[in-house]
Structures are given as C-alpha cells and as structure tokens.
Design a protein around this motif. Structure first.
Motif, PDB file in Angstrom:
ATOM      1  N   SER A  20       0.816  -1.201   0.000  1.00  0.00           N
ATOM      2  CA  SER A  20       0.000   0.000   0.000  1.00  0.00           C
ATOM      3  C   SER A  20       0.856   1.260   0.000  1.00  0.00           C
ATOM      4  O   SER A  20       0.556   2.229  -0.718  1.00  0.00           O
ATOM      5  CB  SER A  20      -0.910  -0.003   1.236  1.00  0.00           C
ATOM      6  N   GLU A  24       0.809   4.178  -2.899  1.00  0.00           N
ATOM      7  CA  GLU A  24       0.530   5.565  -2.544  1.00  0.00           C
ATOM      8  C   GLU A  24       1.664   6.498  -2.979  1.00  0.00           C
ATOM      9  O   GLU A  24       1.423   7.639  -3.370  1.00  0.00           O
ATOM     10  CB  GLU A  24       0.293   5.670  -1.044  1.00  0.00           C
ATOM     11  N   GLU A  49      -7.284  -6.073  -3.956  1.00  0.00           N
ATOM     12  CA  GLU A  49      -8.247  -5.060  -3.537  1.00  0.00           C
ATOM     13  C   GLU A  49      -7.558  -3.770  -3.096  1.00  0.00           C
ATOM     14  O   GLU A  49      -8.021  -2.666  -3.413  1.00  0.00           O
ATOM     15  CB  GLU A  49      -9.115  -5.615  -2.407  1.00  0.00           C
ATOM     16  N   VAL A  50      -6.462  -3.896  -2.364  1.00  0.00           N
ATOM     17  CA  VAL A  50      -5.757  -2.714  -1.869  1.00  0.00           C
ATOM     18  C   VAL A  50      -5.252  -1.851  -3.023  1.00  0.00           C
ATOM     19  O   VAL A  50      -5.374  -0.624  -3.009  1.00  0.00           O
ATOM     20  CB  VAL A  50      -4.587  -3.130  -0.954  1.00  0.00           C
ATOM     21  N   ARG A  52      -6.419  -1.769  -6.127  1.00  0.00           N
ATOM     22  CA  ARG A  52      -7.556  -1.209  -6.861  1.00  0.00           C
ATOM     23  C   ARG A  52      -8.246  -0.095  -6.072  1.00  0.00           C
ATOM     24  O   ARG A  52      -8.693   0.900  -6.647  1.00  0.00           O
ATOM     25  CB  ARG A  52      -8.559  -2.316  -7.202  1.00  0.00           C
ATOM     26  N   GLN A  53      -8.319  -0.244  -4.752  1.00  0.00           N
ATOM     27  CA  GLN A  53      -8.933   0.797  -3.933  1.00  0.00           C
ATOM     28  C   GLN A  53      -8.164   2.104  -4.004  1.00  0.00           C
ATOM     29  O   GLN A  53      -8.733   3.184  -3.827  1.00  0.00           O
ATOM     30  CB  GLN A  53      -9.030   0.337  -2.482  1.00  0.00           C
ATOM     31  N   ARG A  54      -6.868   2.027  -4.266  1.00  0.00           N
ATOM     32  CA  ARG A  54      -6.029   3.217  -4.352  1.00  0.00           C
ATOM     33  C   ARG A  54      -5.897   3.730  -5.785  1.00  0.00           C
ATOM     34  O   ARG A  54      -5.077   4.588  -6.054  1.00  0.00           O
ATOM     35  CB  ARG A  54      -4.658   2.932  -3.726  1.00  0.00           C
TER      36      ARG A  54
END
Length: 242
Positions: A20, A24, A49-50, A52-54
């Motif tokens: 992550s 970022e 998921e991490v 794609r969420q970002r």
C-alpha cells in the motif's frame, strides 16, 4: 518514433502495508502494479483489492500451471477480483490455455491473459536441466508463444532478448510484457537475461515489469521518474538502434 511501453511496478513485498505504501508513493505516476506470488501468498485477494482501492490496476502474476479445469477456475476468480491481466505458463499445454481463454470469455471480463514462455532466470543450461535435453532457448520461447497465440491468449511474458524475434515471427498485435528489465544503474540480481529500459523500448516491448530497482530504492518515486525519463527520451529520439 518508438512506442513508449507502459511501466508495471512489481510489488514483490510480503505484506499489505508495504504494498500500500508503494502504491501511494507511485500512483498516479504509475497506474499498473504487479501482484505476484509472494504478496498474493501472504495476503491473498486483499492484495488485489488494496491496489484497486487506491486507483491502480493489477497485473496478477501467479503463473498458473495445472490441469485445465483447475486453471479455468482460478482464471474466473482472477477476473472476479478485477485483475487487468493474469499470467499462466504456456508449458501447461494447449488444452489448459484454451480452457483459460474460454473462462475469461464466459466471465465477460476484459482481463487479458498472458502466457509465460521461459523464465528470465533460466539460461540455456537451466532450460536443459528442466526439460532433460538440449533445446535452443529462443526456439523454445517462440514455440510456446506461438502456442499461446493459437490458443487465443492476448500476449506473452518473455525475456527482453526475445522481443525482436517474437515481433518478427508473431506480428505486431501480440502483447509483449517484458520482465528482466534493469536500468544501467541497477544490479541484475537473480535475473540472467536482462536489458535496459532503453533497449527494450527500442526492441518493441509493450509493457516493462520493473521491481527491485524501484521498490528497493531509497526513494522509489525518484527511481520511477528516472526510468520514465529514460523511456521518454527514447520515444523522442528515433536515432537509437538495437
């Protein structure tokens, strides 16, 4: 002018926090990230998921290799997770490759399937140890890439040293995702058949997969910009040769 390949940053880390943090730091300069065996084994679908969420897209590099039904099931799940790309070994054979292609088509997902030919960590001697007989390494890459193309896959993962040969034999439409990319200022590590971003771009790569030169850098964002500047320079200078 040379086409500028898209950069895929390999999240070859062991936990979600590290992955992550990298996303970022690098997004949106980089939009496509590799989730491979280490991270997926450690964290499972959450790793996808991490990213794609970002805002990032996922190159799910699991190198699937099993009986056709099992691989088709795994491919369906990868599509359900929203992966943009997924890898499987071409050496799994025609039936396995076709089952995977059919599974993606049935899912309605735009996920692209890519076949791994010969790992970039293998040289001719290593390949001989695996198959038990002498084989021309480049001929084996072309054989497996041709099989993947015939089975309906979108592209292949191959060493940068086979880019020109694959383009010449299989045409411009096959997507070439190229690992084993090492800037001149970075260590080769455990990769045998490596190439600089400059030379891989000139040769005709569509995507470059780069991990440790970025992720192990003191400043990953700075290392990324350095690589992207090199790619931009190649695109603007059509006088380079390969």
């Amino acid at each position: 002018m040379h086409k500028t390949p898209e950069l895929i940053v390999a999240l070859d880390v062991g936990d979600l926090a590290s992955a992550s943090a990298l996303v970022e730091q690098l997004y949106p300069t980089v939009t496509l990230f590799k989730v491979g065996l280490q991270l997926f084994t450690a964290e499972g679908p959450l790793a996808v998921e991490v990213v794609r969420q970002r805002g990032g897209a996922v190159f799910l590099d699991l190198k699937l290799h099993d009986i056709p039904n099992t691989v088709a099931g795994a491919v369906r799940e990868a599509a359900r997770l929203g992966a943009a790309m997924c890898t499987l070994h071409a050496s799994g054979g025609r039936s396995m490759l076709q089952a995977a292609t059919a599974a993606v088509a049935a899912s309605g997902s735009p996920m692209r399937l890519l076949a791994v030919t010969v790992l970039t960590s293998l040289d001719s001697r290593g390949l001989e140890e695996v198959v038990g007989s002498k084989l021309d390494l480049t001929a084996q890459v072309v054989r497996l890439a041709s099989l993947a193309q015939e089975a309906g896959l979108d592209g292949v993962v191959a060493s940068p040293h086979e880019i020109g040969l694959l383009r010449a034999t299989l045409g411009p439409s096959l997507c070439l995702v190229i690992p084993g990319i090492r800037p001149a200022w970075a260590a080769a590590d455990d990769q045998r058949r490596v190439m600089t971003p400059h030379d891989a771009t000139v040769a005709g790569a569509d995507y470059l997969v780069i991990g440790r030169p970025i992720t192990a850098a003191t400043d990953p964002a700075k290392a990324t910009r350095r690589i992207l500047d090199e790619l931009k320079a190649v695109a603007e200078d059509d006088t380079g040769s390969f």
